[in-house]
Design a protein around this motif. Structure first.
Motif, PDB file in Angstrom:
ATOM      1  N   VAL A 100      34.484  45.907 -24.328  1.00  0.00           N
ATOM      2  CA  VAL A 100      34.494  46.742 -22.699  1.00  0.00           C
ATOM      3  C   VAL A 100      33.815  47.971 -23.169  1.00  0.00           C
ATOM      4  O   VAL A 100      33.179  48.745 -22.203  1.00  0.00           O
ATOM      5  CB  VAL A 100      35.759  46.755 -22.406  1.00  0.00           C
ATOM      6  N   ILE A 101      34.249  48.679 -24.257  1.00  0.00           N
ATOM      7  CA  ILE A 101      33.739  49.830 -24.499  1.00  0.00           C
ATOM      8  C   ILE A 101      32.233  49.855 -25.009  1.00  0.00           C
ATOM      9  O   ILE A 101      31.431  50.870 -24.575  1.00  0.00           O
ATOM     10  CB  ILE A 101      34.331  50.514 -25.890  1.00  0.00           C
ATOM     11  N   PHE A 102      31.769  48.928 -25.551  1.00  0.00           N
ATOM     12  CA  PHE A 102      30.219  48.529 -26.011  1.00  0.00           C
ATOM     13  C   PHE A 102      29.635  48.436 -24.423  1.00  0.00           C
ATOM     14  O   PHE A 102      28.528  49.316 -24.497  1.00  0.00           O
ATOM     15  CB  PHE A 102      30.135  47.543 -26.890  1.00  0.00           C
ATOM     16  N   ILE A 103      30.052  47.888 -23.571  1.00  0.00           N
ATOM     17  CA  ILE A 103      29.353  47.793 -22.287  1.00  0.00           C
ATOM     18  C   ILE A 103      29.290  49.108 -21.484  1.00  0.00           C
ATOM     19  O   ILE A 103      28.256  49.433 -21.012  1.00  0.00           O
ATOM     20  CB  ILE A 103      30.323  46.659 -21.365  1.00  0.00           C
ATOM     21  N   TYR A 104      30.475  49.883 -21.683  1.00  0.00           N
ATOM     22  CA  TYR A 104      30.569  51.183 -21.081  1.00  0.00           C
ATOM     23  C   TYR A 104      29.490  52.047 -21.685  1.00  0.00           C
ATOM     24  O   TYR A 104      28.708  52.803 -21.312  1.00  0.00           O
ATOM     25  CB  TYR A 104      31.934  51.995 -21.313  1.00  0.00           C
ATOM     26  N   PHE A 105      29.451  51.968 -23.091  1.00  0.00           N
ATOM     27  CA  PHE A 105      28.482  52.750 -24.053  1.00  0.00           C
ATOM     28  C   PHE A 105      27.125  52.449 -23.435  1.00  0.00           C
ATOM     29  O   PHE A 105      26.104  53.398 -23.346  1.00  0.00           O
ATOM     30  CB  PHE A 105      28.634  52.320 -25.644  1.00  0.00           C
ATOM     31  N   ILE A 106      26.694  51.114 -23.467  1.00  0.00           N
ATOM     32  CA  ILE A 106      25.360  50.779 -23.245  1.00  0.00           C
ATOM     33  C   ILE A 106      25.098  51.283 -21.543  1.00  0.00           C
ATOM     34  O   ILE A 106      24.084  51.874 -21.236  1.00  0.00           O
ATOM     35  CB  ILE A 106      25.064  49.247 -23.255  1.00  0.00           C
ATOM     36  N   THR A 107      25.853  51.140 -20.868  1.00  0.00           N
ATOM     37  CA  THR A 107      25.907  51.394 -19.343  1.00  0.00           C
ATOM     38  C   THR A 107      25.535  53.028 -19.430  1.00  0.00           C
ATOM     39  O   THR A 107      24.923  53.548 -18.414  1.00  0.00           O
ATOM     40  CB  THR A 107      26.999  50.946 -18.607  1.00  0.00           C
ATOM     41  N   LYS A 108      26.400  53.584 -19.968  1.00  0.00           N
ATOM     42  CA  LYS A 108      26.343  55.186 -19.785  1.00  0.00           C
ATOM     43  C   LYS A 108      25.154  55.554 -20.578  1.00  0.00           C
ATOM     44  O   LYS A 108      24.222  56.596 -20.065  1.00  0.00           O
ATOM     45  CB  LYS A 108      27.450  55.828 -20.895  1.00  0.00           C
ATOM     46  N   MET A 109      24.381  55.199 -21.686  1.00  0.00           N
ATOM     47  CA  MET A 109      23.090  55.438 -22.176  1.00  0.00           C
ATOM     48  C   MET A 109      21.978  54.915 -21.365  1.00  0.00           C
ATOM     49  O   MET A 109      21.034  55.839 -21.294  1.00  0.00           O
ATOM     50  CB  MET A 109      22.911  54.697 -23.454  1.00  0.00           C
ATOM     51  N   ALA A 110      22.081  54.077 -20.458  1.00  0.00           N
ATOM     52  CA  ALA A 110      21.165  53.643 -19.546  1.00  0.00           C
ATOM     53  C   ALA A 110      20.985  54.419 -18.395  1.00  0.00           C
ATOM     54  O   ALA A 110      19.865  54.456 -17.566  1.00  0.00           O
ATOM     55  CB  ALA A 110      21.308  52.234 -19.017  1.00  0.00           C
ATOM     56  N   SER A 111      22.171  55.068 -18.176  1.00  0.00           N
ATOM     57  CA  SER A 111      22.040  56.150 -16.967  1.00  0.00           C
ATOM     58  C   SER A 111      21.642  57.385 -17.144  1.00  0.00           C
ATOM     59  O   SER A 111      21.543  58.322 -16.426  1.00  0.00           O
ATOM     60  CB  SER A 111      23.609  56.196 -16.241  1.00  0.00           C
ATOM     61  N   VAL A 112      21.560  57.798 -18.492  1.00  0.00           N
ATOM     62  CA  VAL A 112      21.359  59.458 -18.911  1.00  0.00           C
ATOM     63  C   VAL A 112      19.521  59.456 -18.748  1.00  0.00           C
ATOM     64  O   VAL A 112      18.793  58.460 -19.171  1.00  0.00           O
ATOM     65  CB  VAL A 112      21.846  59.400 -20.329  1.00  0.00           C
ATOM     66  N   LYS A 113      19.383  60.658 -18.437  1.00  0.00           N
ATOM     67  CA  LYS A 113      17.891  60.819 -18.453  1.00  0.00           C
ATOM     68  C   LYS A 113      17.852  62.361 -19.002  1.00  0.00           C
ATOM     69  O   LYS A 113      18.703  63.090 -19.009  1.00  0.00           O
ATOM     70  CB  LYS A 113      17.388  61.077 -16.957  1.00  0.00           C
TER      71      LYS A 113
END
Length: 485
Positions: free
Chosen positions: A420-433
């Motif tokens: 769950v935390i890994f999915i959050y981590f990847i999602t967060k990184m993908a949303s950063v600009k």
């Protein structure tokens, strides 16, 4: 206009509390009073004596022209500039210029007489390379610009200058290559710099923190480097560099996730060796991020995933340990961070020696006392070693916080919590600009051109194009006709 010269001198003395470091010398020339003003710690007495005073003595014998025009033409100095107001006078004075003002004249002269109070160009401290250049930025703005211009010899190297700081008036240069960079990126950077209203800028990291968009991302989105070759390569790719006076580090914009897995050695080593190094850094990143959390999850919730013999060995090692795995890991991580901070702050070789001895004694004593298990010492050691390849402090700090998040997830939900935390981590990184550019480029969204310099380093001959998200001039190697088309 400058106005009455005597009032200017009186005002300057009052505002500086009659500072003894500011020297006022008065001369009579052509029936007029000439004031020579300079800030002694910032100026060279030899330059003032040999080029200014001596030239003025020669000029005093001639009355053929207007005195200020005669000085501007005949002064033996390579840099002479006119100014017309009191604020500009103060600006030049505190930058190491010698000021000349003449009674009944509404214009003054500023002469370049700076003292050499800078250290010489040295080798990089934190970004070492075996085969690359050994020069690094220093605390002088002009020297740093020169180190970049030495590598990029073109009229298209544009520098937009901005001064920031009500008291420091720090000179900041925004560097880009015209025709390669997207101009909107340069304009965005300059606009952010001009909006800064602060009492003073002392270091490049202050600028970095002020212009970095608050994305609630713990990983850095602006690159900080002390190497002019890294800056030059970034400019050739279509990025923007910021050089700050009095700082030995330059900033590169945008700073994407993949950029932190590149090293200065990448530009000079064979592609297969570069690829191996990058794979190692990615492996180290995920080991440093996930290892404590996975261990806590396995030992706390998911023992069935551990082979029986290994599980029995773990149980025997943890026998007598009074703390849960999370608290055990957290306590050892805090101990390591204290040792690392001490290593950074204690000067010289003694710092390294103290940290090594401290780690050995602390680890052995903790195991013998039954406070932690030997396997936990191994887990924390592997985690600590895996974080060492990252020299950027912001990247190391980001890994530290996300590691703690994975440890919490593993302690509450086991492997499911890690996922769950890994999915959050990847999602967060993908949303950063970073200044409008996706942080996970070239992986998400996928850029085939960018992947040639991404996870795997392709041969230089095949890497002929720039990525479109950085430059409209995508051809960097090959036929000029292709570029025109």
């Amino acid at each position: 206009m400058i106005g009455n010269v005597y009032e200017v001198v009186k005002k300057l003395k009052k505002e500086t509390n009659d500072l003894k470091d500011i020297i006022y010398r008065k001369k009579k020339m052509g029936g007029k009073d000439v004031y020579i003003i300079y800030n002694e710690p910032l100026t060279s007495s030899d330059k003032i004596s040999d080029f200014v005073i001596r030239s003025l003595n020669n000029i005093a014998r001639s009355r053929s022209r207007k005195l200020i025009d005669l000085m501007e033409n005949d002064l033996s100095n390579y840099k002479v500039m006119r100014f017309y107001d009191y604020d500009t006078l103060c600006k030049y004075l505190h930058r190491g210029f010698c000021i000349i003002i003449v009674s009944s004249e509404n214009v003054g002269l500023a002469l370049e007489t700076k003292a050499n109070i800078n250290r010489s160009v040295g080798i990089p401290d934190s970004e070492n390379t075996i085969r690359g250049p050994k020069d690094a930025f220093v605390e002088n703005y002009q020297i740093n610009i020169g180190l970049i211009k030495k590598r990029i010899k073109t009229n298209d190297l544009w520098i937009d200058e901005v001064n920031i700081g009500r008291y420091t008036d720090t000179q900041i240069g925004v560097l880009s290559i015209n025709g390669v960079v997207k101009r909107e990126l340069v304009d965005e950077v300059i606009d952010k710099l001009k909006k800064i209203d602060i009492s003073g800028i002392i270091n490049s990291d202050m600028v970095k923190n002020l212009i970095e968009k608050e994305t609630k991302c713990l990983l850095p989105t602006i690159i900080s480097t002390e190497r002019p070759d890294v800056v030059s390569n970034a400019l050739l790719e279509g990025k923007v560099a910021i050089v700050i006076d009095n700082s030995p580090y330059a900033l590169i914009i945008p700073g994407l996730f993949n950029d932190y897995f590149k090293t200065p050695e990448d530009f000079y080593a064979k592609n297969i060796n570069t690829t191996f190094t990058r794979i190692l850094k990615y492996v180290a990143f995920f080991i440093a991020l996930l290892t404590p959390g996975i261990y806590i999850a396995l030992i706390t919730y998911n023992q069935e995933m551990i082979p029986t013999d290994l599980l029995i060995n773990f149980a025997m090692q943890r026998e007598g340990v009074p703390f849960p795995a999370f608290f055990e890991a957290f306590m050892m991580m805090i101990s390591f961070e204290i040792l690392r901070e001490a290593d950074l702050r204690v000067p010289g070789v003694s710092g390294n020696s103290l940290s090594i001895v401290g780690a050995l004694i602390l680890g052995e004593a903790a195991v013998n006392a039954g406070i932690v298990s030997p396997i936990m010492i191994i887990v924390i050691s592997i985690t600590a070693i895996s974080s060492l390849p990252f020299t950027e402090p912001e990247m190391t700090n980001g890994i530290r916080w996300y590691r703690l998040l994975f440890m919490i997830g593993g302690s509450f939900l086991g492997i499911i919590g890690i996922v769950v935390i890994f999915i959050y981590f990847i999602t967060k990184m993908a949303s950063v600009k970073s200044f409008g550019k996706p942080y996970l480029m070239p992986f998400a969204p996928v850029s085939l051109v960018g992947l040639k310099d991404g996870f795997v380093q392709f041969p230089l001959k095949s890497n002929k194009k720039r990525v479109k998200y950085l430059s409209n001039n995508i051809i960097k190697q090959g036929d000029d006709e292709i570029e025109k088309n």
